[in-house]
Scaffold this motif. Sequence first.
Motif, PDB file in Angstrom:
ATOM      1  N   GLU A  39     -33.250 -10.114  23.998  1.00  0.00           N
ATOM      2  CA  GLU A  39     -32.057  -9.640  24.087  1.00  0.00           C
ATOM      3  C   GLU A  39     -31.332  -9.864  22.543  1.00  0.00           C
ATOM      4  O   GLU A  39     -29.809  -8.925  22.775  1.00  0.00           O
ATOM      5  N   MET A  40     -31.548 -10.663  22.185  1.00  0.00           N
ATOM      6  CA  MET A  40     -30.712 -10.695  20.678  1.00  0.00           C
ATOM      7  C   MET A  40     -30.362  -8.699  19.912  1.00  0.00           C
ATOM      8  O   MET A  40     -29.761  -8.807  19.283  1.00  0.00           O
ATOM      9  N   ILE A  41     -32.053  -8.908  19.972  1.00  0.00           N
ATOM     10  CA  ILE A  41     -31.981  -6.921  19.633  1.00  0.00           C
ATOM     11  C   ILE A  41     -30.593  -6.070  20.240  1.00  0.00           C
ATOM     12  O   ILE A  41     -30.107  -5.420  19.069  1.00  0.00           O
ATOM     13  N   ASP A  42     -31.165  -5.971  21.570  1.00  0.00           N
ATOM     14  CA  ASP A  42     -30.093  -5.586  22.183  1.00  0.00           C
ATOM     15  C   ASP A  42     -28.515  -6.081  21.665  1.00  0.00           C
ATOM     16  O   ASP A  42     -27.899  -4.774  21.072  1.00  0.00           O
ATOM     17  N   GLU A  43     -28.367  -7.031  21.789  1.00  0.00           N
ATOM     18  CA  GLU A  43     -27.454  -7.494  21.388  1.00  0.00           C
ATOM     19  C   GLU A  43     -26.509  -7.076  19.933  1.00  0.00           C
ATOM     20  O   GLU A  43     -25.815  -6.652  19.132  1.00  0.00           O
ATOM     21  N   LEU A  44     -27.401  -7.053  19.009  1.00  0.00           N
ATOM     22  CA  LEU A  44     -27.490  -6.660  17.642  1.00  0.00           C
ATOM     23  C   LEU A  44     -26.971  -4.862  17.822  1.00  0.00           C
ATOM     24  O   LEU A  44     -26.209  -4.708  17.106  1.00  0.00           O
ATOM     25  N   LYS A  45     -27.275  -4.319  18.684  1.00  0.00           N
ATOM     26  CA  LYS A  45     -27.678  -2.442  18.722  1.00  0.00           C
ATOM     27  C   LYS A  45     -25.890  -2.224  19.246  1.00  0.00           C
ATOM     28  O   LYS A  45     -25.666  -1.652  18.238  1.00  0.00           O
TER      29      LYS A  45
END
Length: 68
Positions: A14-20
């Motif tokens: 989820e963190m990677i998705d938000e950073l994208k």
Amino acid sequence: MKNPFSAVRIFVGEMIDELKKATWPTRTELRDSTIVVIAASVILGIFTSISDFSLYQVVDMLTSWASK
């Protein structure tokens, strides 16, 4: 028993998705912002130094008058 690392895996995903989704500054915006921060820090440092020196001189003058 639930795998304790599954929560970490979900969190990282989820963190990677938000950073994208985030809007990242361009190189020019980053450089300009860095220059502004450095300039503001220098100006604030100079102001603090001058204020400290001035107040020290005033207090020193007042204490020398009081000790006479």
